[in-house]
Design an enzyme around this catalytic site. Sequence first.
Site, PDB file in Angstrom:
ATOM      1  N   ASP A  50       0.841  -1.192   0.000  1.00  0.00           N
ATOM      2  CA  ASP A  50       0.000   0.000   0.000  1.00  0.00           C
ATOM      3  C   ASP A  50       0.875   1.241   0.000  1.00  0.00           C
ATOM      4  O   ASP A  50       1.866   1.311   0.722  1.00  0.00           O
ATOM      5  CB  ASP A  50      -0.897   0.006   1.245  1.00  0.00           C
ATOM      6  CG  ASP A  50      -1.809   1.226   1.277  1.00  0.00           C
ATOM      7  OD1 ASP A  50      -2.700   1.311   0.416  1.00  0.00           O
ATOM      8  OD2 ASP A  50      -1.627   2.081   2.146  1.00  0.00           O
ATOM      9  N   CYS A  87     -12.700  -1.410  12.538  1.00  0.00           N
ATOM     10  CA  CYS A  87     -13.916  -1.730  11.790  1.00  0.00           C
ATOM     11  C   CYS A  87     -15.152  -1.343  12.595  1.00  0.00           C
ATOM     12  O   CYS A  87     -15.287  -1.709  13.761  1.00  0.00           O
ATOM     13  CB  CYS A  87     -13.938  -3.217  11.459  1.00  0.00           C
ATOM     14  SG  CYS A  87     -15.411  -3.700  10.559  1.00  0.00           S
ATOM     15  N   ASP A 147      -2.685   1.505   7.120  1.00  0.00           N
ATOM     16  CA  ASP A 147      -2.009   1.225   5.853  1.00  0.00           C
ATOM     17  C   ASP A 147      -1.770  -0.276   5.659  1.00  0.00           C
ATOM     18  O   ASP A 147      -1.789  -0.778   4.536  1.00  0.00           O
ATOM     19  CB  ASP A 147      -0.668   1.972   5.779  1.00  0.00           C
ATOM     20  CG  ASP A 147      -0.877   3.485   5.707  1.00  0.00           C
ATOM     21  OD1 ASP A 147      -1.925   3.914   5.181  1.00  0.00           O
ATOM     22  OD2 ASP A 147       0.004   4.231   6.179  1.00  0.00           O
ATOM     23  N   GLU A 206      -0.950  -1.185  -6.013  1.00  0.00           N
ATOM     24  CA  GLU A 206      -2.126  -0.434  -6.440  1.00  0.00           C
ATOM     25  C   GLU A 206      -1.881   0.095  -7.841  1.00  0.00           C
ATOM     26  O   GLU A 206      -0.805   0.600  -8.133  1.00  0.00           O
ATOM     27  CB  GLU A 206      -2.316   0.808  -5.572  1.00  0.00           C
ATOM     28  CG  GLU A 206      -2.544   0.583  -4.127  1.00  0.00           C
ATOM     29  CD  GLU A 206      -2.507   1.925  -3.400  1.00  0.00           C
ATOM     30  OE1 GLU A 206      -3.259   2.827  -3.792  1.00  0.00           O
ATOM     31  OE2 GLU A 206      -1.716   2.049  -2.468  1.00  0.00           O
TER      32      GLU A 206
HETATM   33 ZN   LIG Z   1     -14.761  -5.865  10.173  1.00  0.00          ZN
END
Ligand SMILES: [Zn+2]
Length: 266
Positions: free
Chosen positions: A69, A239, A249, A153
């Site tokens: 990343d 999350c 990252d 990427e």
């Molecule tokens: Zn999650």
Amino acid sequence: MERLGRKWGQVKLPKLGWVRFRWSRPPRGTVRSATLSRQGAHWFLSLLCEDGQHTPDQHQVPDSVVGVDRGVMVAVATSDGDLFDPTFHTLKEAEREVRMRRRLSRQRKGSANRAKTKTALARLTGRVRDRRTDFNAQTAHVLCAKNSVVVLEKLNTANMTRSAKGTTDKPGRHVRQKAGLNRAILDKGWYGFKVACQNQARRTGTRIVEVNPAYTSQTCFECQHVDPRSRESQAKFRCTHCRHTDHADVNAAKNTKKRGWTNPDG
Ligand SMILES: [Zn+2]
């Protein structure tokens, strides 16, 4: 191309004819093409040679995949959790650059002092560029030696050319374009990193895969939930659905790896 003496050579280039150059090192292999580039006041001649070196059919560590990343907090973060964070600009240099740019904006176009500032600025940015080149080569070497597949990427090249046109120092337009310009500089650095990886890959037999980077930074690697709020800060990912936490990252690099692994050509 021919050699003129111990220090000089000359090469015949399309449109330019014979050009003399300083023979800094002998070309290894058969010369295929030549490229001229300028850094500040100096011109460089690069020769692309066929060195007969072959790429191994198989990598020494088969089935090893890493996702990379282009970090916000660090220059390069990997799915293994490695963070490569070099200092291209020391704090002092960054301050000097800001001062020089400010001075430049006040100096009259075409004046001798403006030319002096420009030369000093070019020398400073050249040093920063050299460090970046070293960093790219070293990091690419580490990644390619360890992995048979490196997932990067994919760059948005359309964006890159559009913002590159914004290089102007007309007052007023400058501010609006600055965000785009910063982005362009980051993209250019990333392009250099990709080229460095491709160069290393020739020696190690690593395959370089590029994937669409959309939402890699907002997606939870554990449960695949997509939410911009999961990116709690620049550095931290938490999350909003399953509470999984990781370095932001590194989480993105893991998503990048997964995309390259499940869809190696896209
Ligand atoms: Zn999650």
